[in-house]
Design a protein around this motif. Structure first.
Motif, mmCIF file in Angstrom:
data_model
loop_
_atom_site.group_PDB
_atom_site.id
_atom_site.type_symbol
_atom_site.label_atom_id
_atom_site.label_comp_id
_atom_site.label_asym_id
_atom_site.label_seq_id
_atom_site.Cartn_x
_atom_site.Cartn_y
_atom_site.Cartn_z
ATOM 1 N N PRO A 1 0.813 -1.229 0.000
ATOM 2 C CA PRO A 1 0.000 0.000 0.000
ATOM 3 C C PRO A 1 0.847 1.279 0.000
ATOM 4 O O PRO A 1 0.387 2.322 -0.449
ATOM 5 C CB PRO A 1 -0.803 -0.092 1.295
ATOM 6 N N ARG A 2 2.102 1.173 0.480
ATOM 7 C CA ARG A 2 2.957 2.370 0.491
ATOM 8 C C ARG A 2 3.507 2.689 -0.885
ATOM 9 O O ARG A 2 3.959 3.801 -1.146
ATOM 10 C CB ARG A 2 4.119 2.173 1.486
ATOM 11 N N GLN A 3 3.543 1.720 -1.781
ATOM 12 C CA GLN A 3 4.034 1.943 -3.152
ATOM 13 C C GLN A 3 3.208 1.047 -4.088
ATOM 14 O O GLN A 3 3.712 0.049 -4.620
ATOM 15 C CB GLN A 3 5.526 1.588 -3.224
ATOM 16 N N PRO A 4 1.917 1.371 -4.264
ATOM 17 C CA PRO A 4 1.046 0.446 -4.990
ATOM 18 C C PRO A 4 1.216 0.477 -6.502
ATOM 19 O O PRO A 4 0.948 -0.510 -7.174
ATOM 20 C CB PRO A 4 -0.364 0.922 -4.600
ATOM 21 N N SER A 5 1.690 1.601 -7.040
ATOM 22 C CA SER A 5 1.648 1.761 -8.492
ATOM 23 C C SER A 5 2.865 1.155 -9.177
ATOM 24 O O SER A 5 4.006 1.506 -8.884
ATOM 25 C CB SER A 5 1.557 3.258 -8.802
ATOM 26 N N MET A 6 2.612 0.250 -10.121
ATOM 27 C CA MET A 6 3.715 -0.417 -10.812
ATOM 28 C C MET A 6 4.044 0.253 -12.135
ATOM 29 O O MET A 6 3.183 0.838 -12.782
ATOM 30 C CB MET A 6 3.363 -1.883 -11.095
ATOM 31 N N ASN A 7 5.295 0.126 -12.527
ATOM 32 C CA ASN A 7 5.730 0.531 -13.854
ATOM 33 C C ASN A 7 5.005 -0.339 -14.901
ATOM 34 O O ASN A 7 4.779 -1.527 -14.688
ATOM 35 C CB ASN A 7 7.255 0.334 -13.908
ATOM 36 N N LEU A 8 4.633 0.282 -16.036
ATOM 37 C CA LEU A 8 3.841 -0.410 -17.056
ATOM 38 C C LEU A 8 4.512 -1.697 -17.555
ATOM 39 O O LEU A 8 3.883 -2.759 -17.626
ATOM 40 C CB LEU A 8 3.573 0.551 -18.226
#
Lengths: 261, 261
Positions: free
Chosen positions: A144-151
């Motif tokens: 939850p602290r770094q949820p967004s992934m590189n495409l």
């Protein structure tokens, strides 16, 4: 784990990708895991050209299909999975893990369907509107602290799960369709049905014009939740055609021979 | 699926990474899946600095440990997994899938061990020499026509499997140690033992000097295949110290009180 033949019935769809390196990374992950069919929706032309001409770019980039809209990209598909994280929104679709998606795709492909896996633009991901063409939302479980992934990395994880990871016993079971069912309706068939229902709503003065857009959105979601098979879909289309014809032509002009004649 | 506490006992090790974007991508995948401990071996300094100062670089990059050699990087570890593809070489270690690795790491971590996952340089991957410090070789099953994965994507797939993917029933079983065993010996302890055995070989005129390097290599592999626990390792060390002492000091000077006195 999809068979090579099944992998040919999965389209990877990139909606408005911006970064040429990311486009190349998605194509490379596709080649790594044996997927060949890429569709790019409304690409930013200079970056798209740059990605295709990069040194070492996989051939599949030059065979990629280009469409103007997501609706067009997934028109032939019977099952569409969107990707994203849930951080800032409440999903309108069922949310599944990549492992669950693998089992669902296997079931759909075993019934003769066509499928798509859709990735959104790097900056904000798929919009609520984009997702209304999707049957499910695939979420990779991240911190939850770094949820967004590189495409490129998100694509690698999903395609690894679909193309390389041996299914666990539980997934293998889920992939066996419990009964022989007709293939699901295509996305385009669902859109035709939605159009017809929409016209019917207008013809029937169902709701004020200000609500039309929201209605169409909800309708797309509803149809994908119901997931009619192709036979069901033809029946419902027939029904609404009849209703619409009736609404446009009041009773006194009705065709002879119908039950309302 | 490793617990947060177990993830703190796994070091991600990059051997001589070159591309700052790849270093950043590995760090991002670590943050996505809840891993915090990065070690960089012999980095190319300008690129390493660039990666650390990039906009949006995860904090863990600035906390990363730097070492001059892989041996030093994994010295405290009791289980080391190298990554790579098998295209052009015959492996000297057992080859496992990322899913099998997850089960093995869980077992080792449950016994109180420390572990490392090692990635090689972008261009050629880990050398045969590097791999001789590894207990297993993890191979992501890729298409033979395009087997080589991008570093950031390979890291994302492995860390997804270790940090995010729920274990299947079979993996959960494998992760339960069948009996309480002492933790494995650390990599540094195995290296000390290898040194001692090497000196013993020399003292014993075991083989011509030209063979020494090959012998040391085989010795590292052997010790990792045997995987002695820390108690075993101390015993074997004691034995070789005794042998070496005996070889260096011929019988006439032997200590009183030993069986050869």
């Amino acid at each position: 784990l999809l068979s090579p033949d099944q992998r040919d019935h999965l389209d990877v769809v990139l909606v408005s990708p911006r970064n040429p390196l990311n486009i190349g990374a998605v194509a490379r992950a596709m080649a790594n895991f044996g997927f060949d069919r890429l569709t790019v929706v409304a690409p930013y032309v200079p970056h798209w050209r740059e990605a295709k001409s990069a040194v070492g770019a996989p051939d599949l980039l030059n065979r990629a299909r280009e469409t103007a809209s997501l609706a067009e990209a997934v028109a032939d598909c019977t099952f569409v999975a969107g990707t994203g994280t849930l951080t800032h929104r409440k999903p309108e679709q069922p949310v599944v893990t990549p492992a669950e998606l693998a089992a669902m795709l296997q079931g759909e492909l075993a019934r003769g369907g066509r499928t798509a896996l859709v990735f959104g633009p790097e900056k904000h991901g798929l919009t609520r509107e984009d997702l209304s063409w999707c049957h499910v939302l695939v979420e990779i479980p991240t911190d939850p602290r770094q949820p967004s992934m590189n495409l490129g990395q998100a694509a690698a994880v999903c395609l690894y799960e679909l193309g390389a990871r041996p299914a666990s016993a539980a997934n293998r079971d889920a992939a066996q369709p419990s009964q022989i069912a007709p293939a699901s309706a295509t996305s385009a068939a669902l859109d035709r049905l939605a159009d017809l229902i929409d016209q019917t709503m207008i013809a029937a003065d169902y709701s004020p014009p200000a609500m039309r857009q929201a209605n169409r959105h909800d309708l797309r979601l509803l149809l994908r939740r119901l997931a009619p098979n192709s036979t069901d879909n033809r029946r419902i289309l027939g029904l609404f055609r009849r209703i619409l014809w009736r609404l446009d032509k009041p009773r006194k002009n009705s065709k002879p021979g119908t039950e309302n004649a």
